[in-house]
Design a protein around this motif. Sequence first.
Motif: not given
Lengths: 551, 451
Positions: B312, B314, B317-321, B324
């Motif tokens: 999980x 990442x 500050x980045x929305x995508x893990x 993904x």
Amino acid sequence: MLTKTAAICALMSVGLAATVDADATPAGHGAQPNTTKVALRGLTESQYRHTIADVFGPQIKIEARFEPERREDGLLALGSAMLSLTSSGFEQYFAVASTVADQVIGSEQRDTLVGCKPTDAKQQDDACAAQFIRNYGEKLFRRPLTQGEVDGRLKSASVGATQASDFYAGLKLALTSLLVAPDFLFRVETAEPDPANPKESRLDAFTKASRLSFLLWDSPPDAELLAAARSGALHSSAELQKQIERMLASPRFEAGARAFFTDMFQLDGFGNLVKDPMIYPKFNQSVSESAREQMLLRTVDLLVRKQGDYRDLFTANDTYINRSLASVYNVPYASKAAWTTYSFPESSERSGILTDVGFLSLFAHPGTSSPTRRGIKVLEIFMCQATPQPPANVDFSKVQDSTKGTLRGRLLDHMENEGCSGCHRRTDPIGLALEHFDGLGQLRTLENGMPIDVTAKIKDMTIEGAQGVGQYLRDEPRVASCLVRNVYQYGVGRKTVGRDQAFVAAQTKAFVANGYRFPDLMKQIATSPEFFKVIVPKAPAAQATVAQVQE
Amino acid sequence: MKLRFNRRSVLRGMLGGAAVYVGLPALDAFLNTNGNAYANGTKLPTRFGTYFWGLGLTDTPTGGTRWVPSKVGPGYEIMPELESLAPVKDKVSVFSGFRVIGDGRANLVHWTGHASILSGIAPASASRFDGPSFDTKVADAIGTSTRYKTVDVDASISRQPVSYSTRTGSTFASPDVTPLALYTRLFGPGFQDPNSDNWKPDPSIMLRQSVLSAVTEQRHALMKGLSKADQLKMDQYFSSVRDMENQLAVQLQKPEKCESCVVPKSPDATPRAASIDVVNDNTRTLAKLLAMGLACNQTRVFTFVHTAGSSETYMAGQSKIYHQITHDEPTDAKLGYQIETSKLAMQVMNGFGTFLQELDAIKEGEGTLLDNTLVLGFSDTGYAKIHAIENIPMFLAGRAGGKHKAGQHIAGNGEAVTRVSLTAMQLAGAPVGEFGAGSMKTSNPINEVMS
């Protein structure tokens, strides 16, 4: 008084003698030739906490981290029927047991809690110690103790009392020993021959009592229920009915309902929920705890206090909020109370439990929403539909750059990919309809500057937004049967299989006919013969294994 | 020289595996060939641990490898995703090209890979292993003379505490997930400073022993009439009780002095976030504590999870893990690999580098703690984009007291991952001659790295 060396020797020989005794005279509950142990179910953390509070009083503090539980087929209750204890798990239980015993024996209410007084507080008093051990042993093991079980603890008590010249130091040890025993930490379910039907077996009365009390109260049987088990009265349907009525009327039923819905709705996940602080600055521990509580308050208020229609859980605008949540919902909080009722206006796009911040944030990623995860969880939690593991060999080459456009566009690729489409066609529409709520559950209508489309097609139906999903669940018959199935599985600790279908169908029919009332459902399941049905596990292991175990 | 070993473990070793491999550390102590030693001549124990991170490393079918060195054997070159290992490179062997052979069993994504490495069997379902994880076998062999047989740690700050250590295949260890919890376990109540001059046996320990004997004497009665599955559960329960009895017995003995043991201060509270910077910070703090726990003889075996199988983590500050991104990011046509994914892989590997450096920072005898340790570092997949279970990155780090000929790159050429597992077990001192099932069954360790 003994010297230290002598005391040590005495201690060691006690330990040795105990082991030898056990081998020489095996005895105990279950040792009777005609009984069978049909299941071992680990006590959950919540059941442990409720037990300590109910047996010793709510003032006893339990500060510990429990071994993680595991969910099987949607329920921790099913996982706990499969798990054992690791070394560190046992250590934790041992540490908790010691602190509980310290608090019980060291408390101001000691005399009340212990229930008798030693003739000399500086010495062991077997009569008083035995009385204490029997009394709490029965409450904790949920059945009377055997003589062997009492004797072992009496030895511990005597060792402690002698070493410290303090009767109560000995009692602490005896109590600790009860609290780390497998008979307390696991629910041992036992069957016996049925006198009415000698070829058949039935659950013994204490096992029945525990099934009832853990289902309805999430706690062990109280004195009255134990008495009904001891006398055997619980085997009669009149007494059973009476006990269930009494238990449903008790304030403890609300605790039982909370425990059930915490398990079914997977609210244990809040304990470890994390969000990216830059993307969701409003998220913190208090929001997480409040979001969990909001879901429970909404559920218990509707289903237990108001005895309302289960389907309203998905559409009702009425909920509870507190100050932490008001900030996330972006509404003012004027009340001086910790929690207040709140009714969401139409413009909020919220209604029902799926639009609670709790559901929306729990089933998302740390920095973004996840239509797939939300879709999977709606199907799993409310419709008992599992989604298979994704295939290993997926061609992701068509997947586009995620910094542009909306999630819908990116997920369409999944729905077009042959290996993925089977599942994503089921999960994603529901999740996409919830996309007006970000990964924390805050309302938003744009993503990367593009308007988010929340229309979705489920089979032949077109639904619109979160309220559409709520209405869809309200009308979906599988939602009712899923609740029925979960209550049953939770109560008996066994997954339903094909042969249970007729039972689940009949119970669902009754649940629907009763107006989808949750307390009635609990009652109808608890009074059904299937609730106490004996499922004998595969043949007991060969004696060799037992010998090996003894090694 | 004083030796504290459990008679049973020695006997087991002799009966169970001596013919194949004499690997008990106690026996090695007699031989004392090339291991390090305390200044007073006492042999230093070998420690063993596993270190896991999720989502593999970058090695694309188009040939854009970011971690597999081209040179095989000693003196391999440091590839970009291995950069964090450079400071300890001579103590680390790299294993590429080993794979999971499922014998027809499905590749359960983010599960089959590490389940096979640890249990030797491709699992049938994605929530359990089909056998115990092998770290428990090592712990049974070398972990009985310390306070804890094993210590399990999870640095990932994810939804659920993660551990892949299991004795039954279904009940997994409950790891310590915060520095404070790990500190409390290692140095909190019950810790006895081995370097203290006024050691006295704690009388309360014997009281605790009497509590346990009241429990164990009911074992026979409880076991009777249980189904096979329930007996297994009770076996594990009583084995946990035995571990605690052993722990108490160890605490009644005067601990041996440990020159390297410096009792650390209680750690401050740490932030809770799953972003890679926070996870790596957590990894460093936990590694420091764990290393000192090893140096202070509180345990000889550990399992450490940096990030879980379907990680999980990442970039803050980045929305995508990360997970993904491994799937969604296209392969850069020019470079032949996924740029963002590889950046994250390097970040994740910083955790491993940090971890090893913390072990290497503690001087022990003439070397370091890492010299007396063997760490199996591994992941759940090879190339994560396609959930590959071929070419899963695996590392053996630390010299295992001189037994590991470290600093090599071994190319597996499609052989089973279990060969690396077996090598790890033998180097760590477990009396095991064979490991794995079906096509992954092997009695053939990788001799090139064993001295």
